[in-house]
Design a protein around this motif. Structure first.
Motif, PDB file in Angstrom:
ATOM      1  N   UNK A  30       0.837  -1.190   0.000  1.00 48.85           N
ATOM      2  CA  UNK A  30       0.000   0.000   0.000  1.00 48.85           C
ATOM      3  C   UNK A  30       0.875   1.244   0.000  1.00 48.85           C
ATOM      4  N   UNK A  31       0.901   1.948  -1.118  1.00 49.55           N
ATOM      5  CA  UNK A  31       1.664   3.180  -1.203  1.00 49.55           C
ATOM      6  C   UNK A  31       0.912   4.144  -2.090  1.00 49.55           C
ATOM      7  N   UNK A  32       1.244   5.402  -1.987  1.00 54.12           N
ATOM      8  CA  UNK A  32       0.522   6.419  -2.754  1.00 54.12           C
ATOM      9  C   UNK A  32       1.367   7.040  -3.848  1.00 54.12           C
ATOM     10  N   UNK A  33       2.682   6.949  -3.738  1.00 51.90           N
ATOM     11  CA  UNK A  33       3.568   7.523  -4.742  1.00 51.90           C
ATOM     12  C   UNK A  33       4.663   6.515  -5.074  1.00 51.90           C
ATOM     13  N   UNK A  34       4.986   6.419  -6.335  1.00 51.10           N
ATOM     14  CA  UNK A  34       6.039   5.507  -6.785  1.00 51.10           C
ATOM     15  C   UNK A  34       7.018   6.277  -7.654  1.00 51.10           C
ATOM     16  N   UNK A  35       8.298   6.175  -7.309  1.00 48.49           N
ATOM     17  CA  UNK A  35       9.358   6.848  -8.062  1.00 48.49           C
ATOM     18  C   UNK A  35      10.358   5.780  -8.478  1.00 48.49           C
ATOM     19  N   UNK A  36      10.618   5.669  -9.764  1.00 52.42           N
ATOM     20  CA  UNK A  36      11.558   4.658 -10.258  1.00 52.42           C
ATOM     21  C   UNK A  36      12.546   5.323 -11.208  1.00 52.42           C
ATOM     22  N   UNK A  68      -5.940  -3.407  -5.072  1.00 53.18           N
ATOM     23  CA  UNK A  68      -5.712  -3.401  -3.624  1.00 53.18           C
ATOM     24  C   UNK A  68      -6.921  -2.853  -2.868  1.00 53.18           C
ATOM     25  N   UNK A  69      -7.469  -1.731  -3.350  1.00 55.50           N
ATOM     26  CA  UNK A  69      -8.581  -1.097  -2.634  1.00 55.50           C
ATOM     27  C   UNK A  69      -9.818  -1.988  -2.636  1.00 55.50           C
ATOM     28  N   UNK A  70     -10.147  -2.568  -3.792  1.00 53.71           N
ATOM     29  CA  UNK A  70     -11.325  -3.427  -3.878  1.00 53.71           C
ATOM     30  C   UNK A  70     -11.164  -4.647  -2.982  1.00 53.71           C
ATOM     31  N   UNK A  71      -9.981  -5.217  -2.987  1.00 53.93           N
ATOM     32  CA  UNK A  71      -9.695  -6.389  -2.162  1.00 53.93           C
ATOM     33  C   UNK A  71      -9.817  -6.058  -0.675  1.00 53.93           C
ATOM     34  N   UNK A  72      -9.202  -4.974  -0.239  1.00 54.35           N
ATOM     35  CA  UNK A  72      -9.242  -4.611   1.172  1.00 54.35           C
ATOM     36  C   UNK A  72     -10.654  -4.220   1.611  1.00 54.35           C
ATOM     37  N   UNK A  73     -11.380  -3.504   0.767  1.00 48.81           N
ATOM     38  CA  UNK A  73     -12.729  -3.077   1.136  1.00 48.81           C
ATOM     39  C   UNK A  73     -13.628  -4.281   1.369  1.00 48.81           C
ATOM     40  N   UNK A  74     -13.618  -5.229   0.455  1.00 43.61           N
ATOM     41  CA  UNK A  74     -14.509  -6.379   0.592  1.00 43.61           C
ATOM     42  C   UNK A  74     -14.036  -7.335   1.670  1.00 43.61           C
ATOM     43  N   UNK A  75     -12.745  -7.375   1.914  1.00 43.41           N
ATOM     44  CA  UNK A  75     -12.243  -8.243   2.973  1.00 43.41           C
ATOM     45  C   UNK A  75     -12.692  -7.769   4.356  1.00 43.41           C
ATOM     46  N   UNK A 130      -5.711   5.741   0.608  1.00 44.56           N
ATOM     47  CA  UNK A 130      -4.804   6.827   0.259  1.00 44.56           C
ATOM     48  C   UNK A 130      -4.082   6.545  -1.056  1.00 44.56           C
ATOM     49  N   UNK A 131      -3.765   5.284  -1.283  1.00 50.04           N
ATOM     50  CA  UNK A 131      -3.128   4.951  -2.557  1.00 50.04           C
ATOM     51  C   UNK A 131      -4.096   5.194  -3.707  1.00 50.04           C
ATOM     52  N   UNK A 132      -5.362   4.854  -3.516  1.00 50.69           N
ATOM     53  CA  UNK A 132      -6.374   5.161  -4.534  1.00 50.69           C
ATOM     54  C   UNK A 132      -6.425   6.666  -4.786  1.00 50.69           C
ATOM     55  N   UNK A 133      -6.440   7.437  -3.697  1.00 56.23           N
ATOM     56  CA  UNK A 133      -6.572   8.882  -3.817  1.00 56.23           C
ATOM     57  C   UNK A 133      -5.467   9.466  -4.684  1.00 56.23           C
ATOM     58  N   UNK A 134      -4.230   9.107  -4.404  1.00 52.73           N
ATOM     59  CA  UNK A 134      -3.125   9.725  -5.128  1.00 52.73           C
ATOM     60  C   UNK A 134      -2.849   9.056  -6.471  1.00 52.73           C
TER      61      UNK A 134
END
Length: 724
Positions: free
Chosen positions: A260-266, A664-671, A687-691
């Motif tokens: 679960x993260x909101x920003x990814x830098x590679x 991730x969000x759908x999985x966590x919400x229904x779980x 928060x990851x969905x948001x960003x």
């Protein structure tokens, strides 16, 4: 005991012994060579992303254990044909390349049939004959340093099973391409491929002799054999060893789970490729994970620590740079400056855009209040309505669809609809555009009007979801009466992969196999085109029109009845704001073929056909804008050619990241739905969905405000009835 040889085959035990030896060296200030072999397993570096580097599905199927080291470096498959070695020394200023000559001398002292070993890159030993261009890897190394003890850990391929090695390791295509090869197996070789008579004992003797020469050891009495009989006397601090072993065997350490993260830098830096994952809550970095094969453990650890509790904004880079220089000193100046320079390029427009007012909110209640306040302050607004829906937000919050009417509906000949939050969480972008237009007003041409609709899916906005309270995707929900609510046949084949019944990482391997079988485009179409049989699945369209759209359509009908005028001469523009697909901060205008022909002379290449651009070349069923157009034809008696339907789609993150956030969000919400108090929309998944759908970068937000205003202003000027 300068040389220790383990007879254990359990990889966790051998790894624990190696760490225990490191602690012994710290106390005794002596140097040690440690040798061992393990039965099959995959070792990964401390900061490696196992879901990218390893074929987890194949490993589970074949019961191959995963072992995470404390050292950096890459993944390696080990079995009895792979010799593991560690050089451990007490040193506050180590030289990472010190022991490579020892290893190379050891290999070259073997009978290699004319081949020669040499170093390549920062951590590989390769073998080649004469001047031939092809060099194949026989050994890889990794390092760790805690400020007092330096450890050089390495492997030597004696007779490893290369077929299994290739099965369980999945390096990126980019990495293979950079080395000029097409597979793992093409890059490596065993010593027995050079000379079948070479054994692990031969290598041990050769390495021990080379090590003795390096550290000036005598030839007798310096080797200790570690087995089930001698380990009890060797391990004097049994509690410490027990804790080390438990740590290496724990799932928390092995899987290093932080999906679960909101920003990814590679980015590929001179010191290694970094994949930095940041979790931001209310724009503050609360956690950081760094995946890399870089051998500079000290720098990576410092980077990770320095990010924590910083604000995610442009001037934070200066603060991070200063802290890193203080922690690491002058030896790291070039690396730190390289890192800082790249980070600044990601935010190069922030300083300019920071002076602009902020029209955006990251919470539903704040967004709604801002919309209503801006509407009330605008002299052109003639009507504000708030339509309640039955669903509730967090803590029982009441939810509304809010509407502001700008202009005279009794005299207008053109009416523009502007929608936000059909896909709930995407509404923060559309709402920001609406607030800017209401705050700074907009010149209305004669006989034009605008209806701003804030939060068509307020539940999704409030809960940081794309869907409504029934998991319905409102842009797949409004199926025309002559169409059937049928799921694509292929959706059944991917349901268990994209909608797992428990919290589990996305199975990329299984998904790729399905794509290989049926075709990538066919699977994407089946996944995202809309399905109607899996209520907890992604892109579920529902069995009937959902409450939010129904409430809004009823409001429209009542409004038109109150006007008591001939509506058939009206022309309409329907603008539906979305985010998630496309180039960062750039808008694509998606529409049907007829509308595209009319708008292309005005917008040019920004125009794209829905079936070509909407997530990969397919047509979505049940789109809200299309249904509203059909509804207006029935209620207002207007002709279809008098209505333009435009989806304004703003690009955010790379497609894979956006999908991962959805998954991730759908999985966590229904779980957690059976225990609602456990689901937190401000938690990592939310928060990851948001960003992912609403980037925090000020440059992105400033750009979409500008582009959003441009589309509305242009739409007001378009002479629809004169278009051909």
């Amino acid at each position: 005991m300068p040389i220790i040889i383990s007879r254990f085959s359990d990889p966790y035990i051998n790894l624990s012994i190696g760490t225990y030896i490191t602690q012994m060296v710290k106390r005794s200030l002596s140097n040690t060579l440690f040798l061992c072999s393990s039965h099959h397993g995959v070792f990964v570096g401390r900061y490696q992303n196992i879901w990218k580097e390893c074929n987890m599905a194949a490993m589970r199927q074949d019961s191959i254990p995963l072992i995470r080291r404390d050292t950096g470096g890459g993944a390696c498959y080990v079995d009895r044909g792979n010799r593991l070695f560690s050089f451990v020394e007490a040193n506050t200023d180590p030289q990472p390349k010190k022991y490579f000559p020892v290893i190379i001398n050891a290999v070259n002292s073997l009978n290699l049939n004319g081949y020669t070993a040499s170093m390549q890159g920062s951590n590989d030993i390769v073998i080649h004959k004469g001047t031939e261009a092809r060099k194949r890897k026989i050994s890889g190394s990794a390092f760790t340093f805690d400020g007092y003890v330096f450890r050089h850990h390495g492997t030597m391929l004696i007779n490893v099973d290369k077929e299994k090695l290739e099965t369980y390791l999945t390096p990126s295509a980019e990495e293979l391409q950079s080395k000029g090869i097409t597979s793992v197996r093409a890059r490596i070789t065993n010593l027995t491929d050079i000379n079948p008579d070479i054994t692990a004992n031969d290598f041990d003797r050769s390495l021990i002799n080379a090590y003795r020469n390096q550290v000036k050891l005598s030839q007798d009495g310096d080797i200790f054999i570690l087995d089930e009989h001698t380990i009890h006397d060797f391990i004097t601090d049994k509690e410490a060893y027990k804790n080390i072993l438990a740590r290496y065997q724990s799932d928390d350490f092995i899987y290093n789970e932080n999906p679960d993260f909101t920003h990814r830098i590679e980015h590929q830096f001179s010191f290694g490729k970094l994949e930095i994952l940041l979790l931001c809550v209310k724009n503050k970095i609360s956690s950081c994970e760094i995946f890399t094969k870089s051998l500079d453990i000290k720098l990576i650890a410092a980077l990770k620590d320095t990010f924590i509790n910083k604000d995610y904004r442009h001037d934070t880079i200066d603060l991070i740079e200063k802290e890193l220089l203080t922690k690491l000193g002058h030896r790291y100046v070039e690396k730190i400056q390289e890192f800082s320079s790249y980070m600044r390029t990601l935010h190069k427009n922030v300083a300019v855009n920071a002076r602009k007012p902020d029209y955006f909110s990251e919470e539903y209640a704040a967004s709604r209040n801002a919309f209503i306040a801006a509407a009330k302050q605008n002299a052109q607004i003639v009507k504000i309505d708030s339509l309640p829906i039955s669903a509730k937000g967090p803590d029982g919050m009441d939810l509304f669809i809010d509407i502001a009417v700008m202009g005279n509906l009794n005299t207008c000949t053109k009416l523009v609809f502007h929608f936000s939050a059909i896909h709930g969480i995407e509404g923060f972008a559309g709402a920001g555009i609406q607030c800017e237009l209401l705050t700074n007003s907009i010149p209305l041409p004669e006989k034009t009007a605008i209806i701003f609709v804030h939060g068509l899916n307020p539940f999704g906005m409030a809960w940081n979801r794309r869907v409504n309270e029934s998991n319905i995707d409102l842009n797949r929900n409004l199926v025309a009466s002559h169409e059937k609510r049928e799921s694509p046949k292929l959706y059944a084949s991917i349901d268990s992969i994209v909608n797992p019944k428990s919290i589990t990482p996305f199975n990329q391997q299984a998904y790729q196999e399905i794509c290989d079988k049926h075709g990538h485009s066919a699977i994407r179409s089946a996944l995202a085109g809309g399905q109607y049989d899996y209520p907890e699945g992604l892109f579920y369209g529902g069995k009937e029109i959902a409450e939010g759209p129904r409430v809004f359509l009823n409001w429209c009908d009542a409004l038109f009845m109150q006007l008591q005028r001939d509506l058939s001469q009206l022309s309409f523009v329907i603008i539906d704001v979305h985010t998630g697909l496309g180039e960062f901060a750039v808008d694509t205008l998606l529409t049907n073929e007829e509308t595209a022909k009319k708008l292309f002379p005005i917008f040019g290449k920004k125009i794209s056909l829905e079936k070509q651009a909407d997530t990969g070349g397919y047509k979505i069923k049940g789109k809200f804008g299309d249904y509203l157009a059909q509804h207006l034809c029935r209620v207002a008696k207007v002709q279809p050619e008098s209505i333009l339907v435009i989806t304004q789609e703003f690009g955010t993150r790379p497609e894979k990241e956006v999908f991962q956030a959805l998954y991730d969000e759908n999985m966590h919400f229904h779980h957690t739905k059976r225990n609602p108090e456990k689901y937190n929309p401000c938690g990592p998944a939310g928060q990851r969905m948001l960003y992912s759908f609403f980037p925090a970068e000020p440059s992105w937000r400033a750009d979409i405000v500008s582009r959003g205003r441009e589309l509305v202003e242009t739409s007001l000027q378009i002479q629809i009835k004169k278009m051909k």
